[in-house]
Design a protein around this motif. Sequence first.
Motif, PDB file in Angstrom:
ATOM      1  N   ASN A 127       0.788  -1.233   0.000  1.00 50.13           N
ATOM      2  CA  ASN A 127       0.000   0.000   0.000  1.00 50.13           C
ATOM      3  C   ASN A 127       0.821   1.285   0.000  1.00 50.13           C
ATOM      4  OD1 ASN A 127      -2.910  -0.905   0.337  1.00 50.13           O
ATOM      5  ND2 ASN A 127      -1.894  -2.024   1.981  1.00 50.13           N
ATOM      6  N   CYS A 128       2.009   1.224   0.546  1.00 48.70           N
ATOM      7  CA  CYS A 128       2.702   2.480   0.827  1.00 48.70           C
ATOM      8  C   CYS A 128       4.063   2.615   0.141  1.00 48.70           C
ATOM      9  CB  CYS A 128       2.923   2.638   2.329  1.00 48.70           C
ATOM     10  SG  CYS A 128       1.612   1.949   3.347  1.00 48.70           S
ATOM     11  N   LYS A 156       3.589  16.347  10.186  1.00 57.67           N
ATOM     12  CA  LYS A 156       2.452  17.273  10.231  1.00 57.67           C
ATOM     13  C   LYS A 156       1.443  16.878  11.299  1.00 57.67           C
ATOM     14  CE  LYS A 156       2.771  19.410   5.808  1.00 57.67           C
ATOM     15  NZ  LYS A 156       2.405  19.259   4.414  1.00 57.67           N
ATOM     16  N   ASN A 157       1.042  15.632  11.251  1.00 61.84           N
ATOM     17  CA  ASN A 157       0.091  15.189  12.274  1.00 61.84           C
ATOM     18  C   ASN A 157       0.806  14.659  13.505  1.00 61.84           C
ATOM     19  OD1 ASN A 157      -2.308  15.815  10.982  1.00 61.84           O
ATOM     20  ND2 ASN A 157      -2.347  13.881   9.867  1.00 61.84           N
ATOM     21  N   GLY A 158       2.023  14.203  13.295  1.00 62.40           N
ATOM     22  CA  GLY A 158       2.785  13.633  14.395  1.00 62.40           C
ATOM     23  C   GLY A 158       2.890  12.131  14.270  1.00 62.40           C
ATOM     24  N   PHE A 183      10.364   7.879   7.128  1.00 66.80           N
ATOM     25  CA  PHE A 183       9.970   7.464   8.473  1.00 66.80           C
ATOM     26  C   PHE A 183      11.158   7.226   9.399  1.00 66.80           C
ATOM     27  CE2 PHE A 183       6.209   5.841   5.974  1.00 66.80           C
ATOM     28  CZ  PHE A 183       5.408   6.912   6.319  1.00 66.80           C
ATOM     29  N   ILE A 233      -3.552  13.542   4.144  1.00 68.41           N
ATOM     30  CA  ILE A 233      -3.090  14.903   4.403  1.00 68.41           C
ATOM     31  C   ILE A 233      -3.521  15.750   3.212  1.00 68.41           C
ATOM     32  CG2 ILE A 233      -1.101  16.390   4.812  1.00 68.41           C
ATOM     33  CD1 ILE A 233       0.148  14.234   6.369  1.00 68.41           C
ATOM     34  N   MET A 283      -0.581  12.214  -0.028  1.00 66.05           N
ATOM     35  CA  MET A 283      -0.930  11.284   1.049  1.00 66.05           C
ATOM     36  C   MET A 283      -2.451  11.198   1.169  1.00 66.05           C
ATOM     37  SD  MET A 283       0.087   9.204   3.240  1.00 66.05           S
ATOM     38  CE  MET A 283      -0.987   8.199   4.252  1.00 66.05           C
ATOM     39  N   CYS A 310       5.344   5.066  -2.736  1.00 67.81           N
ATOM     40  CA  CYS A 310       5.750   6.439  -2.423  1.00 67.81           C
ATOM     41  C   CYS A 310       6.825   6.493  -1.343  1.00 67.81           C
ATOM     42  CB  CYS A 310       4.562   7.259  -1.946  1.00 67.81           C
ATOM     43  SG  CYS A 310       3.295   7.508  -3.196  1.00 67.81           S
ATOM     44  N   HIS A 311       6.574   5.763  -0.266  1.00 65.09           N
ATOM     45  CA  HIS A 311       7.466   5.892   0.889  1.00 65.09           C
ATOM     46  C   HIS A 311       8.726   5.030   0.784  1.00 65.09           C
ATOM     47  CE1 HIS A 311       4.953   8.509   3.379  1.00 65.09           C
ATOM     48  NE2 HIS A 311       3.921   7.840   2.920  1.00 65.09           N
ATOM     49  N   THR A 322      -1.852  17.005  -0.419  1.00 65.91           N
ATOM     50  CA  THR A 322      -0.641  16.255  -0.755  1.00 65.91           C
ATOM     51  C   THR A 322      -1.043  14.901  -1.334  1.00 65.91           C
ATOM     52  OG1 THR A 322      -0.371  14.922   1.247  1.00 65.91           O
ATOM     53  CG2 THR A 322       0.361  17.201   1.368  1.00 65.91           C
ATOM     54  N   PRO A 339       4.684  17.996  -1.600  1.00 69.29           N
ATOM     55  CA  PRO A 339       5.863  17.644  -0.814  1.00 69.29           C
ATOM     56  C   PRO A 339       6.209  16.162  -0.971  1.00 69.29           C
ATOM     57  CG  PRO A 339       3.908  17.802   0.582  1.00 69.29           C
ATOM     58  CD  PRO A 339       3.505  18.257  -0.777  1.00 69.29           C
ATOM     59  N   LYS A 340       7.430  15.852  -0.628  1.00 64.17           N
ATOM     60  CA  LYS A 340       7.918  14.479  -0.740  1.00 64.17           C
ATOM     61  C   LYS A 340       7.276  13.608   0.333  1.00 64.17           C
ATOM     62  CE  LYS A 340      10.880  15.106  -4.043  1.00 64.17           C
ATOM     63  NZ  LYS A 340       9.994  15.138  -5.202  1.00 64.17           N
ATOM     64  N   PRO A 341       7.148  12.324   0.045  1.00 60.56           N
ATOM     65  CA  PRO A 341       6.634  11.398   1.065  1.00 60.56           C
ATOM     66  C   PRO A 341       7.552  11.425   2.296  1.00 60.56           C
ATOM     67  CG  PRO A 341       6.715  10.349  -1.081  1.00 60.56           C
ATOM     68  CD  PRO A 341       7.409  11.659  -1.233  1.00 60.56           C
ATOM     69  N   ARG A 342       6.941  11.262   3.439  1.00 63.30           N
ATOM     70  CA  ARG A 342       7.708  11.296   4.685  1.00 63.30           C
ATOM     71  C   ARG A 342       8.758  10.192   4.734  1.00 63.30           C
ATOM     72  NH1 ARG A 342       7.438  14.958   6.243  1.00 63.30           N
ATOM     73  NH2 ARG A 342       5.335  15.331   6.976  1.00 63.30           N
TER      74      ARG A 342
HETATM   75  C1  HEC Z   1       0.797   8.368  -3.421  1.00 62.06           C
HETATM   76  C2  HEC Z   1       1.892   8.457  -2.532  1.00 62.06           C
HETATM   77  C3  HEC Z   1       1.710   7.972  -1.103  1.00 62.06           C
HETATM   78  C4  HEC Z   1       1.285   6.759  -0.671  1.00 62.06           C
HETATM   79  C5  HEC Z   1       0.840   5.562  -1.509  1.00 62.06           C
HETATM   80  C6  HEC Z   1       1.328   6.789   0.759  1.00 62.06           C
HETATM   81  N1  HEC Z   1       1.789   8.006   1.186  1.00 62.06           N
HETATM   82 FE1  HEC Z   1       2.078   8.550   3.117  1.00 62.06          FE
HETATM   83  N2  HEC Z   1       2.693  10.374   2.486  1.00 62.06           N
HETATM   84  C7  HEC Z   1       2.827  10.776   1.183  1.00 62.06           C
HETATM   85  C8  HEC Z   1       3.297  12.131   1.174  1.00 62.06           C
HETATM   86  C9  HEC Z   1       3.568  12.959  -0.085  1.00 62.06           C
HETATM   87  C10 HEC Z   1       3.444  12.520   2.495  1.00 62.06           C
HETATM   88  C11 HEC Z   1       3.954  13.854   3.007  1.00 62.06           C
HETATM   89  C12 HEC Z   1       2.802  14.779   3.251  1.00 62.06           C
HETATM   90  C13 HEC Z   1       3.250  16.081   3.849  1.00 62.06           C
HETATM   91  O1  HEC Z   1       4.427  16.264   4.064  1.00 62.06           O
HETATM   92  O2  HEC Z   1       2.346  16.866   4.083  1.00 62.06           O
HETATM   93  C14 HEC Z   1       3.060  11.394   3.292  1.00 62.06           C
HETATM   94  C15 HEC Z   1       3.109  11.394   4.684  1.00 62.06           C
HETATM   95  C16 HEC Z   1       2.810  10.300   5.454  1.00 62.06           C
HETATM   96  C17 HEC Z   1       2.892  10.288   6.902  1.00 62.06           C
HETATM   97  C18 HEC Z   1       3.348  11.419   7.769  1.00 62.06           C
HETATM   98  C19 HEC Z   1       2.197  12.277   8.189  1.00 62.06           C
HETATM   99  C20 HEC Z   1       2.679  13.444   9.024  1.00 62.06           C
HETATM  100  O3  HEC Z   1       2.177  13.559  10.131  1.00 62.06           O
HETATM  101  O4  HEC Z   1       3.503  14.206   8.544  1.00 62.06           O
HETATM  102  C21 HEC Z   1       2.538   9.038   7.310  1.00 62.06           C
HETATM  103  C22 HEC Z   1       2.467   8.527   8.713  1.00 62.06           C
HETATM  104  C23 HEC Z   1       2.233   8.281   6.126  1.00 62.06           C
HETATM  105  N3  HEC Z   1       2.408   9.079   5.022  1.00 62.06           N
HETATM  106  C24 HEC Z   1       1.890   6.974   6.128  1.00 62.06           C
HETATM  107  C25 HEC Z   1       1.558   6.249   4.999  1.00 62.06           C
HETATM  108  C26 HEC Z   1       1.154   4.878   5.015  1.00 62.06           C
HETATM  109  C27 HEC Z   1       1.096   4.003   6.256  1.00 62.06           C
HETATM  110  C28 HEC Z   1       0.865   4.545   3.730  1.00 62.06           C
HETATM  111  C29 HEC Z   1       0.323   3.227   3.224  1.00 62.06           C
HETATM  112  C30 HEC Z   1      -0.859   2.748   3.848  1.00 62.06           C
HETATM  113  C31 HEC Z   1       1.131   5.702   2.920  1.00 62.06           C
HETATM  114  N4  HEC Z   1       1.552   6.725   3.711  1.00 62.06           N
HETATM  115  C32 HEC Z   1       0.971   5.732   1.549  1.00 62.06           C
HETATM  116  C33 HEC Z   1       2.538  10.038   0.074  1.00 62.06           C
HETATM  117  C34 HEC Z   1       2.043   8.751   0.083  1.00 62.06           C
END
Ligand code: HEC
Length: 318
Positions: A103-104, A136-138, A129, A152, A157, A107-108, A155, A124-127
Amino acid sequence: MDNKPDLKAEFDFRDLLRKPHKLFGYSYIFFVLILSVLGISYVQNLTSIGKNSVPPMVVIDSSSFVKDIPFQTARSLPPIDVMKVATPTPELVDKGKELFRTNCASCHGDDGQGDGPTAVTLTPKPRNFHLLGEWKNGSKVSQIFKTLQEGIPGTAMAAFDYLPPLERFALIHFVRSLSAGHPTDLQAELLGLETTYQLSKGSNSSGQIPVKKAARIIEAETAPEVATVAGMVGGLERQAKSAGLQVFEQVARDRKRIFTGLLFNGSSAVQSVDQLVKIVTAEPTQLGFRAGVVRLSASEWTALHQFLNELKSRRGSL
Ligand code: HEC
């Protein structure tokens, strides 16, 4: 030299220049023929060539641009105990790792470093971890839960609210396992999750199908009856036409669609003239009318209403 007359005859280029048809033999007749056929067809099609014969693309049904609701099967989500699943276990982390890959990771990144194959295209770029801070949310359990529930905004996300809560907890524990030192939730924060999302109740989400698909199913179900009505109208057209039929002919673009939408499936469109006007003018083209239908006069609407009403009652008596 003089005794080689044959050779001279064969390679006399000057002679060839003077009478070029010797080189081509009689094949030049073919060229002349082909050229004249091309020329004649060009001249004959001159009008359409001059007119730009490629028809302009006309978007007939703009309803296809409307974003439809996604397909979702009905399912029941088992109730979970937040206080229990909020504590990581090796099984949950393993499960989370697996879910993360599907699922993730696009991007991540596989290891959650924010470097998945799609990451380059995102701002913005994916976080990442592995880095703490500036989330942003913590990164508390309750905070990541919120991120997965709502996404979010603005973005890439997106919300992953369709994942069962237990799977979301598994993901959260995997994400948190990538770095030491994440803040922990207060008990009240975890209880907050329970009050907000009622996770101990479980839930039944009913299935949904896209509106367009539903419309197609209804259309298929009523197709035979609609065809009967269409046949009926065809019959009427061969007799002296009523005023209503004339208006109908003028404004109908897709007759079957009109019948399906107005005469079947409990539509109230022909209950009264007012009702008909209201329903048809709200979305004329989607209902199968020409856009010009909105310019009908009051008496034309009355006639059209009478005609459709008659069709409906005739259908009832079939
Ligand atoms: C399509 C791309 C994409 C996918 C797929 C994706 N993410 Fe993200 N995610 C992002 C981006 C871009 C950000 C950064 C957003 C920001 O900085 O505001 C992010 C940020 C986050 C954050 C940080 C939020 C914060 O508080 O800053 C978490 C946790 C997260 N993703 C979890 C997940 C998980 C778990 C999955 C899978 C279930 C997932 N993401 C799938 C693009 C993606």
